[in-house]
Design an enzyme around this catalytic site. Structure first.
Site, short mmCIF file in Angstrom:
data_model
loop_
_atom_site.label_atom_id
_atom_site.label_comp_id
_atom_site.label_asym_id
_atom_site.label_seq_id
_atom_site.Cartn_x
_atom_site.Cartn_y
_atom_site.Cartn_z
N GLY A 31 0.81 -1.22 0.00
CA GLY A 31 0.00 0.00 0.00
C GLY A 31 0.84 1.27 0.00
N LEU A 33 0.45 3.72 -2.13
CA LEU A 33 0.83 3.56 -3.54
C LEU A 33 1.49 4.82 -4.10
CD1 LEU A 33 -2.42 1.77 -4.77
CD2 LEU A 33 -0.29 0.73 -3.97
N HIS A 37 4.30 1.70 -8.10
CA HIS A 37 3.24 0.67 -8.08
C HIS A 37 2.35 0.79 -9.33
CE1 HIS A 37 3.92 1.29 -3.61
NE2 HIS A 37 4.14 0.02 -3.75
N GLN A 153 14.98 -8.55 -3.48
CA GLN A 153 13.68 -9.21 -3.32
C GLN A 153 13.28 -9.91 -4.62
OE1 GLN A 153 10.12 -7.52 -1.26
NE2 GLN A 153 9.51 -6.90 -3.29
N VAL A 176 10.90 3.40 -11.05
CA VAL A 176 10.34 4.71 -11.41
C VAL A 176 11.00 5.74 -10.49
CG1 VAL A 176 8.24 6.10 -11.61
CG2 VAL A 176 8.16 3.65 -12.10
N SER A 186 7.64 4.31 -0.86
CA SER A 186 6.68 4.74 0.17
C SER A 186 7.41 5.37 1.35
CB SER A 186 5.88 3.53 0.67
OG SER A 186 5.26 2.89 -0.41
#
Ligand code: PAF
Length: 278
Positions: A31, A33, A37, A153, A176, A186
Site C-alpha cells: 500500500g 501507492l 506501483h 527481493q 520509477v 513509500s
C-alpha cells in the site's frame, strides 16, 4: 473494482475468473501507492485480463526494531488510485486472516539473503517469501509483477518460483524515479526537507560507480567518497555483485546497489548492467 478481505471470497473470485477463461496478473504491495506501483499495474494490465493488487503490510518481514507500526498507510487514497488504474480486485486481508496461527513451517531465503539488505535485516526476506508464497497460492496468477528497485527481493522471488516450480511468470518492472533521480518509495515521506535535497545523490553515486565498474575500477571506493561528501546519511552498504545470483564474482549481468540510513528513512537503490568479461 472489488475490495476483498477474506481468503474465502478471494478463492471464489479466482475460481470464477479462471472458469471464465481469464488470465490473472498479481501486483503485490504494502500500500501507500506511488507511481512505481502504478507502473507495475499498467505493465500487468497490458499482459493479463484481470488484475489483483494485494495491499497488506506484512508483519512477517519487519524486524522488532523496524517501522511496522508507523509504516505509512492510506487505504482510501490507495483504493481510488487502484480503481483509476483499472485494478479489478484489491485483496486487503487483516493480519489475522493471513496469519491465523503461528506457522510451524518456515521458508528461508538462504544464501541469497546473505548479501545487501539481507545482512542488516535478518529474517526480512524469509518474511517476504512467506507472504508471497501465500499470495501465489491464493491468487494463482499467471504473472506476478515486482519492481527492480527491490532487486534483491526480485532475485529471491525469481528463485522461489524457479526452485519450487510455481506455475507463474515473475515479471521485472524498471524503477520509477522522481525528476531529480530519487527512486520512488513509500518510505520517502520519512525524509526531512534537507535529506530530501540530498537523496538524489544516491542515484548520482550509482552512476559514478557504474562508470568506475565498467572501467574495471573499484565502484565502492568512488561511491563511498561521493556519498560522504554529498549526504548526511550513514552508508549501510555499497555492493557490486553478479545478478541475479548475488555472488561476488562479477561477470555478465551485475548489480551495483546501496543502502543509506537517514534519520528516519533507510533508502535503497541500485543499477543493473552488464559487465564484459576480463
Ligand atoms: O515489495 C513489497 O512491497 C513487499 O515486500 C511485498 C512484495 C508486497 C511483500 O510484502
Amino acid at each position: 473494482m472489488r475490495i476483498i478481505e477474506t481468503i474465502k471470497e478471494l478463492r471464489q473470485w479466482v475460481a470464477d475468473t479462471r472458469a471464465a477463461g481469464s488470465t490473472i496478473g498479481l501486483v503485490p504491495t504494502m500500500g501507500f501507492l506511488h507511481e512505481g506501483h502504478m507502473k507495475l499495474v499498467s505493465t500487468a494490465k497490458d499482459e493479463n485480463d484481470a488484475i489483483v493488487m494485494s495491499i497488506f503490510v506484512n508483519p512477517a518481514q519487519f524486524g522488532p526494531d523496524e517501522d511496522f507500526d508507523r509504516y505509512p498507510r492510506n487505504m482510501a487514497r490507495d483504493t481510488q488510485l487502484a480503481k483509476d488504474a483499472g485494478v479489478d480486485v484489491i485483496f486487503a486481508p487483516s493480519v489475522e486472516e493471513m496469519y491465523p496461527r503461528q506457522s510451524a513451517i518456515t521458508i528461508s531465503a538462504g544464501r541469497l539473503a546473505e548479501q545487501l539488505c539481507g545482512k542488516s535485516r535478518p529474517g526480512h526476506f524469509d518474511g517476504v517469501l512467506k507472504v508471497v508464497t501465500k499470495l501465489f497460492h491464493l491468487v494463482q496468477p499467471d504473472k506476478a509483477y515486482f519492481g527492480q528497485k527491490d532487486a534483491q527481493q526480485l532475485a529471491i522471488i525469481e528463485s522461489l518460483a524457479d526452485d519450487f516450480n510455481f506455475p507463474l511468470q515473475i515479471r521485472r518492472v524498471g524503477t520509477v524515479r522522481e525528476e531529480d533521480g530519487l527512486a520512488k518509495s513509500s518510505r520517502n515521506v520519512y525524509l526531512t526537507e534537507q535529506e530530501r535535497k540530498e537523496a538524489p545523490h544516491l542515484k548520482k553515486a550509482l552512476e559514478l560507480g557504474k562508470q568506475a565498474a565498467l572501467a574495471k575500477q573499484d565502484p565502492v571506493a568512488v561511491m563511498t567518497d561521493y556519498l560522504r561528501d554529498h549526504t548526511s546519511g550513514k552508508i549501510d552498504y555499497i555492493q557490486f555483485l553478479s545478478y541475479p545470483d548475488l555472488t561476488e564474482k562479477v561477470e555478465g549481468d551485475a548489480i551495483l546497489a546501496l543502502a543509506v540510513q537517514f534519520e528516519k528513512a533507510r533508502l535503497i537503490d541500485n543499477l543493473l548492467f552488464t559487465v564484459k568479461g576480463n
